[in-house]
Design an enzyme around this catalytic site. Sequence first.
Site, mmCIF file in Angstrom:
data_model
loop_
_atom_site.group_PDB
_atom_site.id
_atom_site.type_symbol
_atom_site.label_atom_id
_atom_site.label_comp_id
_atom_site.label_asym_id
_atom_site.label_seq_id
_atom_site.Cartn_x
_atom_site.Cartn_y
_atom_site.Cartn_z
ATOM 1 N N LYS A 27 -18.513 -19.952 0.298
ATOM 2 C CA LYS A 27 -17.100 -19.725 -0.025
ATOM 3 C C LYS A 27 -16.758 -19.966 -1.490
ATOM 4 O O LYS A 27 -15.648 -20.375 -1.820
ATOM 5 C CB LYS A 27 -16.224 -20.596 0.904
ATOM 6 C CG LYS A 27 -16.475 -20.300 2.375
ATOM 7 C CD LYS A 27 -15.764 -21.244 3.313
ATOM 8 C CE LYS A 27 -15.991 -20.805 4.767
ATOM 9 N NZ LYS A 27 -15.450 -21.756 5.744
ATOM 10 N N HIS A 57 0.083 14.028 -17.843
ATOM 11 C CA HIS A 57 0.829 15.269 -17.711
ATOM 12 C C HIS A 57 2.284 15.071 -18.093
ATOM 13 O O HIS A 57 2.860 15.806 -18.887
ATOM 14 C CB HIS A 57 0.723 15.774 -16.257
ATOM 15 C CG HIS A 57 1.307 17.122 -16.083
ATOM 16 N ND1 HIS A 57 2.510 17.350 -15.447
ATOM 17 C CD2 HIS A 57 0.874 18.347 -16.496
ATOM 18 C CE1 HIS A 57 2.778 18.641 -15.445
ATOM 19 N NE2 HIS A 57 1.804 19.271 -16.071
ATOM 20 N N GLU A 90 -0.544 -5.022 2.675
ATOM 21 C CA GLU A 90 -0.508 -4.247 1.441
ATOM 22 C C GLU A 90 -0.281 -2.782 1.769
ATOM 23 O O GLU A 90 -1.181 -2.104 2.294
ATOM 24 C CB GLU A 90 -1.838 -4.432 0.670
ATOM 25 C CG GLU A 90 -1.802 -3.698 -0.657
ATOM 26 C CD GLU A 90 -3.002 -4.016 -1.553
ATOM 27 O OE1 GLU A 90 -3.701 -5.011 -1.287
ATOM 28 O OE2 GLU A 90 -3.226 -3.248 -2.499
ATOM 29 N N ASP A 92 -14.210 -15.524 9.182
ATOM 30 C CA ASP A 92 -13.664 -16.616 8.380
ATOM 31 C C ASP A 92 -13.112 -16.036 7.064
ATOM 32 O O ASP A 92 -13.856 -15.468 6.269
ATOM 33 C CB ASP A 92 -14.788 -17.632 8.084
ATOM 34 C CG ASP A 92 -14.248 -18.919 7.476
ATOM 35 O OD1 ASP A 92 -13.268 -18.847 6.703
ATOM 36 O OD2 ASP A 92 -14.800 -19.987 7.776
#
Lengths: 385, 385, 385, 385
Positions: free
Chosen positions: D217, D380, D88, D292
């Site tokens: 998880k 703006h 990313e 993990d």
Amino acid sequence: MIFKFNPTNRYMTLKDFKTTKERRDFLEKELRVRLENISKAHVDDEKTIHCENLIGSTTLPLGVAGPITVKNEELRVKSYFIPLATTEGALVASVSRGCKAINLSGGVTSFVENVGVTRGPVFETSGLRESIELKKWLDDNFNLLKVEAEKTSSHLKLKKIGTRIAGTYVYIRFYFDTDQAMGMNMVTIATDSINRLIESKTKIKCLSVSGNFCVDKKPAWLNFLSGRGKKVWADIILKKEIVKEVLKTTPEKFFDIWLAKCMVGSAIAGSLGFNAHFANIVAAFFAATGQDLAHVVEGSMGITTSKVLKNGDLYVSIYIPAVMIGTVGGGTKLKTKQEALSIIGAKNSLELVEVLGGAVLAGEISLLASLAEGTLACAHKKLGR
Amino acid sequence: MIFKFNPTNRYMTLKDFKTTKERRDFLEKELRVRLENISKAHVDDEKTIHCENLIGSTTLPLGVAGPITVKNEELRVKSYFIPLATTEGALVASVSRGCKAINLSGGVTSFVENVGVTRGPVFETSGLRESIELKKWLDDNFNLLKVEAEKTSSHLKLKKIGTRIAGTYVYIRFYFDTDQAMGMNMVTIATDSINRLIESKTKIKCLSVSGNFCVDKKPAWLNFLSGRGKKVWADIILKKEIVKEVLKTTPEKFFDIWLAKCMVGSAIAGSLGFNAHFANIVAAFFAATGQDLAHVVEGSMGITTSKVLKNGDLYVSIYIPAVMIGTVGGGTKLKTKQEALSIIGAKNSLELVEVLGGAVLAGEISLLASLAEGTLACAHKKLGR
Amino acid sequence: MIFKFNPTNRYMTLKDFKTTKERRDFLEKELRVRLENISKAHVDDEKTIHCENLIGSTTLPLGVAGPITVKNEELRVKSYFIPLATTEGALVASVSRGCKAINLSGGVTSFVENVGVTRGPVFETSGLRESIELKKWLDDNFNLLKVEAEKTSSHLKLKKIGTRIAGTYVYIRFYFDTDQAMGMNMVTIATDSINRLIESKTKIKCLSVSGNFCVDKKPAWLNFLSGRGKKVWADIILKKEIVKEVLKTTPEKFFDIWLAKCMVGSAIAGSLGFNAHFANIVAAFFAATGQDLAHVVEGSMGITTSKVLKNGDLYVSIYIPAVMIGTVGGGTKLKTKQEALSIIGAKNSLELVEVLGGAVLAGEISLLASLAEGTLACAHKKLGR
Amino acid sequence: MIFKFNPTNRYMTLKDFKTTKERRDFLEKELRVRLENISKAHVDDEKTIHCENLIGSTTLPLGVAGPITVKNEELRVKSYFIPLATTEGALVASVSRGCKAINLSGGVTSFVENVGVTRGPVFETSGLRESIELKKWLDDNFNLLKVEAEKTSSHLKLKKIGTRIAGTYVYIRFYFDTDQAMGMNMVTIATDSINRLIESKTKIKCLSVSGNFCVDKKPAWLNFLSGRGKKVWADIILKKEIVKEVLKTTPEKFFDIWLAKCMVGSAIAGSLGFNAHFANIVAAFFAATGQDLAHVVEGSMGITTSKVLKNGDLYVSIYIPAVMIGTVGGGTKLKTKQEALSIIGAKNSLELVEVLGGAVLAGEISLLASLAEGTLACAHKKLGR
């Protein structure tokens, strides 16, 4: 109709009337309404009533379900009638049908755990280091807090505390044994007293006596997972013949509906109630016995389980993690509530919760069976020919 | 006391009495109790009451808060008295104090959206392929379903449907406009009728007319996020002088408490109620006006927001996504409820919800201010000297 | 070791190195560490990499499960190998075992719905009246917004919007079709463009391009209930003989474990994952194919269902409501990810999700069976004698 | 392309190859693909790898953020570089910007609590009475269980247990200290051993070693409220000048965005993440250090708080209740992970979590500031003229 009067004056006016009748008269005249039944139904002595700007009483129909046979943890077996205040047609009959199936199967087993009524104030520190220190101080000084709390009432005991920290905020959950009362008021007073002691000793400011860590009258996972007030469980093995005769369905169909509705359906709806209609029975029982109706919220959470046993019988259980209930204090003082409590005849609040547990189980059994029946009917009419 | 009688016989007995009085007499004799107030408070004609095994009526004190000035979406401005049935001391006074602050600031703005009352049956298919086909069929045949539903009542309109699939389970949420009624009964009847049509056309079986996808009387994110019944919002800008004079606190302190309690506190407790005490006002309002008390559960969810404006004034709003309410049907038929409704004087259920929205906002304002005050007092006594 | 250097200078230093090697050399020297494998594993051209302060690449073992036979909505049948990047022993073997059981039963059926990738900005108004007006404006001007959004990319379409109001806050959820890309970047750019248009037309300020109403990379009921990216379902009927031979358990035991764990267990733990281990397969599949690993959060939510059919066979299904995935853009450009995608051979992102659905189902089947086996073993060893 | 081969044979084939190269060769030939980079990136000795059907390694770009100055509970001050594996764009730069603001303000304070790694098996009884008895037996025999558990590994200690009952189901949550390892494997082995002991002593059957009461998880309120693995908090006071210079916004704007997004936005979306993007930093840190990746789910939950202090400075904190992390075992053994861990230089897993806490705080600070900036820019450009 738009009032012409100055509403801020009006506020003063209503408050200033001295008697219930004067307020009623004023409203009748001002609003051109009749309030005769609110007056007629008003059977209590006003000195015992905690409700400002009183104009009388409102009513709810009271039915009686049961009796239900309940076995508790100590193996005591008793039968109880269950007063239920409701305007929902079929609710009392449905609980009664559940009771019948339960009684014919030997009675419900009901267990209660006294988790404790909780208040959850929030303190504000200068940052994490101070927050962590406060948590440690609380752990180290539990007895000090306990003594302080118990000065405020002889009916109250501090059982334990739980603390959570988020930055400058420290949330403390105090769990109290409140004897026979639901006890929110005494718990608030005790917490306020503890808070002052903490402030005095640590110089850390209490922001609010309730920081929504109680969690009072809101659906919340903290109450579901840790409990609040009393936890109650109840279970029963229903003979397959009784399922058929009394409930007009089969254990297999009952189980299928339960799975589709209370489990998968609740999951796919993001529900905290993995049950059919706990809230119906809790609300009607609370309204009949003088409990705080806003606590129906806590009582709506919980899990119904079901299983077809190897011999074909049907196992059903309920679990409500947060029952806020009492046999003294609050609305229980009202005359009609006293009478309803006398119908049940529970000796203390634990026994009252045992009965509630049984009643809720009866309600679950009957509704889930009805849904299964309904499907039968439905399928029969449309697909059966 | 352990009953010696056969409880299963007893069940038959109670049901078989023909009148309220006979049941009461039986219980009084059998249990050696007095039920005179339950009798005395019984002001309604039994024909209008839907409650089996009726023995009379139970009561709740009725106070009146307000008046409160409410502006609605169409800019109509009206003042309302708010009947509240409660046994919680200070609740009526607290809402009244909130009303006063609101009125002095020009009145609350209240908006209502009619989401629709929902029923969520579950169908069972042979697997995903059929489940997906059913979903498509439903989307393609909305008008067919609508016509079928609307045959069951002239007061009901099918607004939309939402479908979710989990394997063999297809959950369908029907949203209905139920006119002036809360409408669960008519919605159930309409859904049952639709279900039969779907079964007939698709040969797929309806497992249960309610698959907990409604979600009725359970706290659930589906109701929070998609709404149920009516959504209501209300807001107000409170002048800082009024916050000081009427509420005895400052906008800044109010905001701090709100943030610590309703936001961070609710988050850290896993709450679906990001508010101070919606349920208190909803319960008291519902009990006064004849709503189903188990629907307090839905009404306890929602968000209070707060903000200190640049000029120092205080903005407060409430949002309740699932208000289940009506002005006709159910408990609203009871005489004391009719009288309470006449005090409010709302012309329809939307207006009734507008008033409820205002009342809840008043309650939030007053309690959050009290908590801020309390802290002040607390801090003053212990740390101030 | 405590650094003696000025950390703020150090920050500047690392950023200022021009090449990956220079940064690595610096760190090796400064920290006295060896980074040779991070260097060795670095197979990509840096121009294609979006990662600042790059020092090389990290690795994950890549295994291949399957093949798995998948039937999609259009009845296309294909077999796929499933690349999984993981360090959890048994995961690949377990998914493979599930695939074997699936293939022997005729293959998994997998359905995908393209919900759309979402961005959820928050606007701030002066109060409810303006908030309601903004909501109406948005509803009335959907096409205007759509045109504006679609100017920003030819790969993007605005599908629908959802709006929620809390006081001065207006949350808007934009749903976009992002073609073959996961598309968060293009969606953010499009949303920013829409936001400016809204600001320009309504003079209402956008507070933030994301108001957590997306909900990106957080577990949230909004994603569970409304979906995000793609929804996927997959199901299979496993012959009872195959359950026995391949999975070493019985349909009945499998069902019992599923019910106790995925349903009642998830309920009693307040879980949004009513499944055994979706996240394991989603994480390994995402890591192998270049998806954003933080989106494992969304992929961990969902429901596994199970049923013993009348003929004794076992039905199992999975449903994941929020799969954030793409075949182009982001990490999919990396060489090792391209190779993994070539192993799968999906022609587009929908097909990729179909395969993921199948893989997740395979993983669920195998783990739940293992748990049932384990119990068998366990019970056998301890209770069997 | 639809495979012509028999998929069930294919499954056997792939598993039967003996080397990574053989599997790769087979796939290349069979699927007509090239897997050279998966081969090239494969730097580890296969004996250390726990991944079946291995064909090589996949890669992720590795960047380095920081350094960040961290003060821990014992007042130790250290600076750390933070390796982050991500695709990313801007993530590493953003965390670095946050680190800069933190360092210039004197460094982050980071606290860790070792809650313990949990496993939550489910037992099945004949009903509530036996369930309650089992709970009592567990409470009475904690030391017996502890001894049994600790026989399975010298690195493991049983810290405490928590039990919940729903009908015939008894869920037990075992909390273990797992030393420097994340420890799920050793915890599963220890739990299995305890389970057998319980079965042997009580004759009550363990249904499954995991009953989703772990909760492993999956996003779950149990983990949020009770914690799992490690809890971490971090906070900082950012000087208002630094907010302006480094973060290009003001404390007030930062606070407004935080409130609208992380609090009200998260509430209105039903989120368990009251934060901006915990999962991004947790995922990148986990991928870099060999954790993990499915445990990103747990790490995405938690709360960011923010406050404008009286002197105008900005307070920001983060709280993650469930960090599953280790410095030994699992993926940490991979060569590239070892190198990344050497860059951090944490002496143990607690210190590693302290660094993670700081990194997450840096990420939150930078993203929330960016959102505030963006709004500025946005406002703006469109409204400023």
